[in-house]
Enzyme design. Sequence first.
Site, short mmCIF file in Angstrom:
data_model
loop_
_atom_site.label_atom_id
_atom_site.label_comp_id
_atom_site.label_asym_id
_atom_site.label_seq_id
_atom_site.Cartn_x
_atom_site.Cartn_y
_atom_site.Cartn_z
N ARG A 275 -7.88 15.27 -15.16
CA ARG A 275 -9.00 14.72 -16.04
C ARG A 275 -9.73 15.56 -16.79
O ARG A 275 -10.24 15.35 -17.98
CB ARG A 275 -10.18 14.01 -15.08
CG ARG A 275 -9.47 12.79 -14.18
CD ARG A 275 -10.41 12.44 -13.01
NE ARG A 275 -9.86 11.05 -12.63
CZ ARG A 275 -10.16 10.39 -11.61
NH1 ARG A 275 -11.00 10.96 -10.76
NH2 ARG A 275 -9.76 9.27 -11.35
N LYS B 39 -3.10 -7.46 -3.12
CA LYS B 39 -4.09 -8.79 -3.10
C LYS B 39 -4.32 -9.65 -4.54
O LYS B 39 -4.57 -9.08 -5.58
CB LYS B 39 -5.54 -8.39 -2.84
CG LYS B 39 -5.47 -7.86 -1.11
CD LYS B 39 -6.75 -7.44 -1.06
CE LYS B 39 -7.01 -7.17 0.69
NZ LYS B 39 -8.46 -6.45 0.84
N GLY C 92 -3.34 3.10 -10.38
CA GLY C 92 -2.94 4.50 -9.74
C GLY C 92 -1.42 4.46 -9.17
O GLY C 92 -0.52 5.15 -9.51
N GLY D 193 -10.71 0.90 -11.99
CA GLY D 193 -11.62 -0.51 -12.11
C GLY D 193 -11.79 -0.66 -13.34
O GLY D 193 -11.80 -2.14 -13.58
P1 AMP Z 1 -3.17 -2.72 -5.12
O1 AMP Z 1 -4.13 -1.63 -4.67
O2 AMP Z 1 -3.79 -4.18 -4.76
O3 AMP Z 1 -2.75 -2.45 -6.12
O4 AMP Z 1 -2.06 -2.69 -3.82
C1 AMP Z 1 -1.33 -1.55 -3.59
C2 AMP Z 1 -0.51 -1.54 -2.54
O5 AMP Z 1 0.23 -2.85 -2.38
C3 AMP Z 1 0.42 -0.46 -2.20
O6 AMP Z 1 0.15 0.39 -1.31
C4 AMP Z 1 1.77 -1.26 -1.60
O7 AMP Z 1 2.28 -0.71 -0.85
C5 AMP Z 1 1.28 -2.62 -1.31
N1 AMP Z 1 2.45 -3.75 -1.49
C6 AMP Z 1 3.22 -4.07 -2.61
N2 AMP Z 1 3.72 -4.95 -2.15
C7 AMP Z 1 3.78 -5.13 -0.87
C8 AMP Z 1 4.41 -6.14 -0.01
N3 AMP Z 1 5.47 -6.86 -0.35
N4 AMP Z 1 4.01 -6.00 1.27
C9 AMP Z 1 2.82 -5.43 1.58
N5 AMP Z 1 2.42 -4.30 1.00
C10 AMP Z 1 2.67 -4.44 -0.23
#
Ligand code: AMP
Length: 394
Positions: free
Chosen positions: A36, A198, A351, A374
């Site tokens: 950064r 999510k 990230g 974010g």
């Molecule tokens: P996010 O912070 O919402 O971008 O989610 C990132 C996280 O989602 C990562 O740590 C991944 O390991 C997890 N992830 C991605 N695909 C899956 C899946 N099919 N089942 C469980 N976790 C997942």
Amino acid sequence: MKKSINDVALGGQTVFMRVDFNVPLNAEGRITDDTRIRASLPSIRLALEKGARVLLASHLGRPKGKPKPAMSLKPAADRLAELLGRPVLMAPDCVGPEVANMRSGLNDGDVLMLENVRFHAEEEANDAAFSAQLAEGIDIFVNDAFGSAHRAHASTAGITAHVKVAVSGLLMEKELRYLGGALESPTRPFVAILGGAKVSDKIGVIDNLLGKVDALLIGGAMAYTFFRAKGYATGRSLVEAEKVDMAARVMKDAESRKVPLLLPVDHVTAPEMKAGVPTKTSEAATIDAEWMGLDIGPQSITEFAGKIRDAGTVVWNGPMGVFEIDSFAAGTIGVARAVAASAATTIVGGGDSISAVEKAGVADEITHISTGGGASLEFLSGDKLPGVEALNDR
Ligand code: AMP
């Protein structure tokens, strides 16, 4: 279009530059990653070369409105001095008489690092009196901290009410050019790929992008909430039960807008989310009851890669699977390679997606890597960022 640091005369001016020096420190207070600080160098160097007197401000960690020596910006100032090859003065605070004295003593081309703005609760409260104090003696405000632009804080927004000139720094300008360009006038076809855990985190982005893209590709755990909405067997895959209706609504919306919404056509599944367990590839509709989908399968990679190859603009945010574990990383790495190989304008944010392009060794082949997590999601959601809105229009 917002004015940038390139649009103003800097010589002899006192510049307050909001940077993002929120760097990771180890237990001994040493910086473990100076990315950064390096990212801010172009704006700082430009201001110094033009003969400005530069005050740098940042937050670091969450000191909760009180001075915390462990969250001092002194290590960042020292690292900056090394990188610039010239001294960087360190202020004991970001406002007050001592800072005023140090500021008055600056010569053209000097740099003064202010102490952590979050040592004052007024920073996050966007307090008007504190904003005015920050602005004392300042001719030009430069915001180069895109990652903090979605927060209306004193050093990102409030201060602009008390200075005549408020412009973006070079990093901020680049973020606005690429993210703004993708939303306003993308080279078509415009393809967005969203993944991660999510649906709820990305629903704003999905809704906004559906009105702009030519295809939306969805992978990661997010996809299983969509499959549940379609009535498919998802086994023990991660599903947000309370977001199933939302997923159904999104699919209907995509259909009425005639935007193809592509879900994975196959999956890498396993009985458990850990390394070393047996895996198998399943088709979308047939995830076994005791198994879970942990990555997109080979057919899906090929299909997604095809869309990415033929795109004019690509925006990617979020992993396609549990890429932290090698046996579930192929989908994310495959998408990273496809994005890098595409002739499209490619924008990667988040990230996990950034670490995937780095892991795949293709970061240099991405048009723009968006560092503000974010902030970039809020921007892609179509939200106005207070730290951007507060800058002068061109
Ligand atoms: P996010 O912070 O919402 O971008 O989610 C990132 C996280 O989602 C990562 O740590 C991944 O390991 C997890 N992830 C991605 N695909 C899956 C899946 N099919 N089942 C469980 N976790 C997942």
